[in-house]
Design an enzyme around this catalytic site. Structure first.
Site, short mmCIF file in Angstrom:
data_model
loop_
_atom_site.label_atom_id
_atom_site.label_comp_id
_atom_site.label_asym_id
_atom_site.label_seq_id
_atom_site.Cartn_x
_atom_site.Cartn_y
_atom_site.Cartn_z
N ILE A 167 79.42 45.80 27.23
CA ILE A 167 79.82 46.95 26.39
C ILE A 167 81.34 47.03 26.24
O ILE A 167 81.84 47.81 25.44
CB ILE A 167 79.28 48.30 26.94
CG1 ILE A 167 79.59 48.45 28.42
CG2 ILE A 167 77.79 48.44 26.66
CD1 ILE A 167 79.32 49.85 28.95
N ASN A 216 83.28 37.77 39.09
CA ASN A 216 84.04 38.60 40.02
C ASN A 216 83.15 38.90 41.22
O ASN A 216 81.98 39.24 41.06
CB ASN A 216 84.47 39.90 39.34
CG ASN A 216 85.33 39.66 38.12
OD1 ASN A 216 86.21 38.80 38.15
ND2 ASN A 216 85.07 40.38 37.04
N GLU A 274 82.53 45.22 39.55
CA GLU A 274 82.16 46.62 39.31
C GLU A 274 80.66 46.85 39.46
O GLU A 274 80.24 47.90 39.96
CB GLU A 274 82.61 47.06 37.92
CG GLU A 274 84.13 47.13 37.79
CD GLU A 274 84.57 47.37 36.36
OE1 GLU A 274 83.72 47.61 35.48
OE2 GLU A 274 85.79 47.29 36.12
N VAL A 275 79.87 45.92 38.96
CA VAL A 275 78.41 46.11 39.01
C VAL A 275 77.84 45.21 40.11
O VAL A 275 77.99 43.99 40.07
CB VAL A 275 77.76 45.77 37.65
CG1 VAL A 275 76.25 45.95 37.73
CG2 VAL A 275 78.36 46.63 36.54
N HIS A 283 76.51 38.41 38.49
CA HIS A 283 76.57 38.08 37.06
C HIS A 283 77.74 37.15 36.78
O HIS A 283 78.73 37.13 37.50
CB HIS A 283 76.70 39.33 36.19
CG HIS A 283 77.83 40.25 36.58
ND1 HIS A 283 77.75 41.10 37.66
CD2 HIS A 283 79.05 40.43 36.04
CE1 HIS A 283 78.86 41.78 37.77
NE2 HIS A 283 79.69 41.40 36.81
N HIS A 313 80.40 36.14 33.64
CA HIS A 313 80.96 36.47 32.33
C HIS A 313 81.20 35.16 31.58
O HIS A 313 81.75 34.21 32.15
CB HIS A 313 82.33 37.14 32.47
CG HIS A 313 82.33 38.45 33.17
ND1 HIS A 313 82.54 39.65 32.52
CD2 HIS A 313 82.18 38.76 34.49
CE1 HIS A 313 82.51 40.63 33.41
NE2 HIS A 313 82.31 40.13 34.61
P1 5GP Z 1 82.31 43.14 36.73
O1 5GP Z 1 83.57 43.97 36.67
O2 5GP Z 1 81.32 43.69 37.71
O3 5GP Z 1 82.59 41.67 36.91
O4 5GP Z 1 81.68 43.21 35.28
C1 5GP Z 1 80.78 44.21 34.88
C2 5GP Z 1 80.54 44.05 33.40
O5 5GP Z 1 79.44 44.84 33.04
C3 5GP Z 1 81.72 44.50 32.53
O6 5GP Z 1 81.90 43.58 31.46
C4 5GP Z 1 81.23 45.85 32.00
O7 5GP Z 1 81.78 46.22 30.79
C5 5GP Z 1 79.75 45.58 31.87
N1 5GP Z 1 78.90 46.76 31.83
C6 5GP Z 1 78.98 47.86 32.63
N2 5GP Z 1 78.02 48.74 32.31
C7 5GP Z 1 77.30 48.17 31.31
C8 5GP Z 1 76.17 48.60 30.55
O8 5GP Z 1 75.59 49.67 30.74
N3 5GP Z 1 75.72 47.73 29.58
C9 5GP Z 1 76.30 46.52 29.35
N4 5GP Z 1 75.80 45.76 28.38
N5 5GP Z 1 77.39 46.09 30.04
C10 5GP Z 1 77.87 46.91 31.00
#
Ligand code: 5GP
Length: 122
Positions: free
Chosen positions: A34, A91, A99-100, A104, A106
């Protein structure tokens, strides 16, 4: 860290939350973030409950690992990034800026990307 079954990606996998899906199979789901940081920015997640890269690297089965990374290749071809190049990032944990808390990758591409990390080592 134990797996949080209420994290956003777990909810997307259970179809409690929508996503803009690219493709999926038994081992992975790919969808658009998103908050894109490049012209094309996809996320690929395993279907299994893994908190981060280390958890996946250490604990996933060979079938899950192979299936996941074959999925990454499929996604880069669907998005037509495999010929022009892309960046594959994961990450991990607090210092990695994750963050999540569901593993995952990217995939970023669709144009020349900047330097790999924005902050240099002090
Ligand atoms: P991280 O910071 O954990 O490596 O990446 C988390 C990713 O998940 C980020 O690109 C963030 O924008 C994406 N993200 C977080 N919440 C949602 C969501 O509800 N839907 C989608 N499609 N992406 C999300």
């Amino acid at each position: 860290m134990s797996y949080d079954t209420t994290n956003i990606f777990a909810r997307i996998l259970r179809e409690e939350l929508p996503c803009k899906k690219i493709c999926e199979d038994a081992n992975f789901l790919a969808f658009y973030t998103i908050t894109p940081l490049a012209p094309v920015h996809a996320l690929i997640i395993p279907k299994g409950a893994f908190t981060d890269a280390h958890d996946f690297n250490k604990n996933a089965s060979e079938e899950e690992i192979v299936g996941f990374y074959k999925g990454v290749a499929k996604v880069t071809e669907i998005l037509d990034l495999h010929k022009t190049g892309f960046r594959q990032i994961s990450n991990c944990g607090i210092n990695g800026g994750q963050e999540v808390p569901h593993y995952h990758i990217h995939i970023l591409g669709g144009g020349k990307l900047g330097s790999m990390v924005s902050k240099s080592i002090d």
